[in-house]
Design an enzyme around this catalytic site. Sequence first.
Site, PDB file in Angstrom:
ATOM      1  N   HIS A 150      99.762  90.851  16.060  1.00 56.37           N
ATOM      2  CA  HIS A 150      99.130  90.057  17.113  1.00 56.37           C
ATOM      3  C   HIS A 150      99.172  88.572  16.747  1.00 56.37           C
ATOM      4  CE1 HIS A 150      96.482  93.337  19.170  1.00 56.37           C
ATOM      5  NE2 HIS A 150      97.660  93.816  18.804  1.00 56.37           N
TER       6      HIS A 150
ATOM      7  N   LYS B   7      96.492 102.936  15.153  1.00 55.12           N
ATOM      8  CA  LYS B   7      97.744 102.396  15.673  1.00 55.12           C
ATOM      9  C   LYS B   7      98.792 102.512  14.562  1.00 55.12           C
ATOM     10  CE  LYS B   7      98.530 100.418  19.027  1.00 55.12           C
ATOM     11  NZ  LYS B   7      99.048 100.940  20.313  1.00 55.12           N
TER      12      LYS B   7
ATOM     13  N   HIS C 243      93.523 103.862  28.287  1.00 53.72           N
ATOM     14  CA  HIS C 243      94.226 102.994  27.351  1.00 53.72           C
ATOM     15  C   HIS C 243      93.556 101.623  27.325  1.00 53.72           C
ATOM     16  CE1 HIS C 243      97.352  99.734  27.133  1.00 53.72           C
ATOM     17  NE2 HIS C 243      97.628 100.352  26.008  1.00 53.72           N
TER      18      HIS C 243
ATOM     19  N   HIS D 225      89.789  97.683  22.713  1.00 53.89           N
ATOM     20  CA  HIS D 225      90.011  96.622  21.720  1.00 53.89           C
ATOM     21  C   HIS D 225      88.790  95.715  21.570  1.00 53.89           C
ATOM     22  CE1 HIS D 225      94.283  97.579  22.038  1.00 53.89           C
ATOM     23  NE2 HIS D 225      94.580  96.657  21.147  1.00 53.89           N
TER      24      HIS D 225
END
Length: 430
Positions: A27, A199, A326, A355
């Site tokens: 990220h 992840k 998601h 998130h």
Amino acid sequence: MNLTVTDVRLTPILVADPPLLNAQGVHQPYTPRLIVEVETADGVTGLGETYGDTKYLELARPLAERLTGRPVTDVNILFGAGLADLAVDANQVAAEVDAGGLRGAQTADKLRLSVLSAFEVACLDAQGKAFGVPVHALLGGKVRDSVEYSAYLFYKWAAHPAGVTAEPDDWGAALDPAGVVAQARAFTERYGFRSFKLKGGVFPPDEEIAAVRALAEAFPGHPLRLDPNGAWSVETSLKVAKELGDVLEYLEDPTLGTPAMAEVSARTDIPLATNMCVTTFGEIREAFTRDAVQVVLSDHHYWGGLRATRHLAALCDAFGVGVSMHSNTHLGISLAAMTHVAATVPHLHHACDSHYPWQSEDVLTERLAFTDGRVTVSDAPGLGVALDPEKLDRLHRRWAEDDGALRDRDDAAAMRAAEPEWRTPVMPRW
């Protein structure tokens, strides 16, 4: 009551993001989001949020112009013939858009739906405020008072590379099984999460198998998921499924595309989940009839909003396919929208992704809270959240002052700050 839309404000922002690793790279230190405000003649303002990359903003501007002057209740017009030419605009932006490789191939129509979703949520929020009812009531009413979320675990650097401007975080590094378990414990202590998603697609599969095994030992009986974002071949996917068959709740997008997922599904008993090969209604028939997936992870952003999410959930139920949600990097407006629609889905089979705990910044006056891994469903009018103009302005100024390098998410470019020779891996990677 005058429900005519008199103003639509679009505010692109940059939000701090930690150095979270994935199959595409890492990220960036800041990620773009777009905040939509829809105001009526009576002074009621509804809020929406979506991806903030340049291509989304370019589509949002003409839509904002066309929404002005219409009743805020005319949500159907957003998806009707009156705005059909926005699909042409989308094709002018890009016929095939690279979405970072993490959400499947993104067509122009999917891009359009991602923009429309923010306007739909803003209109529903404004309607709820005008009528004095929560958004979940506009969707038919809630069937649960709180929604369960899963801890979203990432392999992570301790900090962004030296010399890169970034906000500090206190999560520390997680680059091996011990680091992943420590991160999971922190999520549990802070938010009370009871299920965990890792992840993957970052390290060789054996290392990620070891991390999931370590989680299973540290949290016996807790639901575990692994998501390598299509980084594995069919044979590697089957190997991992065999190794982790006794501990995984489901395996998410181990390989790319419906045909490959169908082959894995036919040769393992572990449920397969997806947010990559089933992301539009047109992709459902092949995936469901081939039994390629057993769980669909909806995302109201690129499915086109909250009503489309309920439609998807009904189709999944008809085919005996599980449904959950998601998450991509998002703020509190999107979390509130997710929670409202999740509260109305009768057969929500799994804890939703989020998130949100990774985001240290928000545009709301008050952050949404996780208690025992759950978010309480608000019964306040609309989404039940309020915008903080000062916070919004600060994050917008960060966007305005950026030289353009961060206005479009690019995980590979962020990785090259640490590894100059990095290139996005060819999939399958293993």
